[in-house]
Design a protein around this motif. Sequence first.
Motif, PDB file in Angstrom:
ATOM      1  N   SER A 112       0.859  -1.193   0.000  1.00  0.00           N
ATOM      2  CA  SER A 112       0.000   0.000   0.000  1.00  0.00           C
ATOM      3  C   SER A 112       0.889   1.235   0.000  1.00  0.00           C
ATOM      4  O   SER A 112       1.894   1.275   0.711  1.00  0.00           O
ATOM      5  CB  SER A 112      -0.889   0.025   1.247  1.00  0.00           C
ATOM      6  OG  SER A 112      -1.482   1.318   1.404  1.00  0.00           O
TER       7      SER A 112
ATOM      8  N   ARG B  90      -0.553   4.165   0.743  1.00  0.00           N
ATOM      9  CA  ARG B  90      -1.384   5.134   1.477  1.00  0.00           C
ATOM     10  C   ARG B  90      -0.600   5.759   2.623  1.00  0.00           C
ATOM     11  O   ARG B  90       0.144   5.087   3.324  1.00  0.00           O
ATOM     12  CB  ARG B  90      -2.623   4.404   2.014  1.00  0.00           C
ATOM     13  CG  ARG B  90      -3.823   5.280   2.282  1.00  0.00           C
ATOM     14  CD  ARG B  90      -5.047   4.403   2.528  1.00  0.00           C
ATOM     15  NE  ARG B  90      -4.939   3.609   3.731  1.00  0.00           N
ATOM     16  CZ  ARG B  90      -5.222   4.052   4.947  1.00  0.00           C
ATOM     17  NH1 ARG B  90      -5.620   5.297   5.131  1.00  0.00           N
ATOM     18  NH2 ARG B  90      -5.103   3.262   5.990  1.00  0.00           N
TER      19      ARG B  90
ATOM     20  N   SER C 132      -1.090   4.127   6.021  1.00  0.00           N
ATOM     21  CA  SER C 132      -1.264   2.694   5.790  1.00  0.00           C
ATOM     22  C   SER C 132      -1.163   1.863   7.073  1.00  0.00           C
ATOM     23  O   SER C 132      -0.164   1.913   7.799  1.00  0.00           O
ATOM     24  CB  SER C 132      -0.198   2.218   4.793  1.00  0.00           C
ATOM     25  OG  SER C 132      -0.131   0.815   4.764  1.00  0.00           O
TER      26      SER C 132
ATOM     27  N   ASN D 293      -0.997  -1.328   6.981  1.00  0.00           N
ATOM     28  CA  ASN D 293       0.008  -2.341   6.656  1.00  0.00           C
ATOM     29  C   ASN D 293       1.420  -1.839   6.924  1.00  0.00           C
ATOM     30  O   ASN D 293       2.288  -2.605   7.334  1.00  0.00           O
ATOM     31  CB  ASN D 293      -0.147  -2.787   5.199  1.00  0.00           C
ATOM     32  CG  ASN D 293      -1.322  -3.724   5.043  1.00  0.00           C
ATOM     33  OD1 ASN D 293      -1.203  -4.923   5.254  1.00  0.00           O
ATOM     34  ND2 ASN D 293      -2.472  -3.164   4.713  1.00  0.00           N
TER      35      ASN D 293
ATOM     36  N   GLU E 238      -5.119  -6.269   1.423  1.00  0.00           N
ATOM     37  CA  GLU E 238      -6.119  -7.023   0.650  1.00  0.00           C
ATOM     38  C   GLU E 238      -7.096  -6.091  -0.048  1.00  0.00           C
ATOM     39  O   GLU E 238      -7.755  -5.270   0.590  1.00  0.00           O
ATOM     40  CB  GLU E 238      -6.888  -7.961   1.584  1.00  0.00           C
ATOM     41  CG  GLU E 238      -7.897  -8.824   0.834  1.00  0.00           C
ATOM     42  CD  GLU E 238      -8.441  -9.948   1.696  1.00  0.00           C
ATOM     43  OE1 GLU E 238      -7.637 -10.712   2.256  1.00  0.00           O
ATOM     44  OE2 GLU E 238      -9.671 -10.042   1.819  1.00  0.00           O
TER      45      GLU E 238
ATOM     46  N   ASN F 101     -10.315  -6.598  -2.545  1.00  0.00           N
ATOM     47  CA  ASN F 101     -11.258  -7.532  -3.179  1.00  0.00           C
ATOM     48  C   ASN F 101     -10.756  -8.978  -3.151  1.00  0.00           C
ATOM     49  O   ASN F 101     -10.786  -9.687  -4.165  1.00  0.00           O
ATOM     50  CB  ASN F 101     -11.571  -7.064  -4.601  1.00  0.00           C
ATOM     51  CG  ASN F 101     -12.277  -5.720  -4.580  1.00  0.00           C
ATOM     52  OD1 ASN F 101     -13.178  -5.509  -3.766  1.00  0.00           O
ATOM     53  ND2 ASN F 101     -11.866  -4.792  -5.430  1.00  0.00           N
ATOM     54  N   GLY F 102     -10.294  -9.354  -1.993  1.00  0.00           N
ATOM     55  CA  GLY F 102      -9.933 -10.747  -1.786  1.00  0.00           C
ATOM     56  C   GLY F 102      -8.573 -11.154  -2.322  1.00  0.00           C
ATOM     57  O   GLY F 102      -8.223 -12.339  -2.281  1.00  0.00           O
TER      58      GLY F 102
ATOM     59  N   SER G  16      -5.976  -5.350   7.959  1.00  0.00           N
ATOM     60  CA  SER G  16      -7.207  -4.889   7.308  1.00  0.00           C
ATOM     61  C   SER G  16      -8.234  -4.548   8.374  1.00  0.00           C
ATOM     62  O   SER G  16      -8.232  -5.136   9.457  1.00  0.00           O
ATOM     63  CB  SER G  16      -7.722  -6.006   6.388  1.00  0.00           C
ATOM     64  OG  SER G  16      -9.123  -5.969   6.313  1.00  0.00           O
TER      65      SER G  16
END
Length: 191
Positions: free
Chosen positions: A11, A13, A16, A18, A82, A84-85, A123
Amino acid sequence: MVVKVLAINGSSRRDSLNQKLLDIAAQGARDAGAEVTQARLADFDLPIYDGDFEVERGLPNGARKLQALVEAHQALLIATPEYNGGYTALLKNAVDWISRPRGDGSSGVALLAGKAAALVSASPGQLGGLRSQTGMRAVLDKLGMLVIPQSFALGMAHEAFATDGQLKDSNATRLVSGVGEGLYRLALRLA
Ligand SMILES: Cc1cc2nc3c(=O)[nH]c(=O)nc-3n(C[C@H](O)[C@H](O)[C@H](O)COP(=O)(O)O)c2cc1C
């Protein structure tokens, strides 16, 4: 012998989750004796992989720099968010470029094969990005990387960190740090 670990977050971001988790795992690797370098993927010139681009212009600068970084480190510590899976396009695109033949014709895959790797994810959902880890583990496995069995998926991650960036749950901190330490130990054995 110094074990050098390259830490990568999927990520870009600013805040983030993560990245926060990766920092704790990286500290675990440092505490065990590793030297850790952080590579922020958004800082690299990495267009979405395109075969025509590669044929016409070769690897972008960012891909060459990432390949050199991977070459200079014994292990990869990866935070895999993650979407969308699955894993993020940012992370998979970086792996795809790294795997391509280098300017001197040598193999990009060979840079990764046989190297130690470890995965963490965070997440706001209950599963903490576990599905992303499963997908990324399969990718790294296919490339011949030795992904350690220890990993950590932090669910409800938006509530898990204190304002200083540390995890509120000390047991979780121990486990995440253990991922970094486990990575260091395998890389040391392989060295
Ligand atoms: C396009 C998109 C899809 C997402 N899909 C999932 C998902 O399938 N599972 C999940 O747990 N979180 C999902 N999320 C939420 C992310 O886990 C969350 O935004 C997380 O904070 C991203 O990681 P970061 O904080 O390191 O940037 C999704 C977010 C985005 C933007």
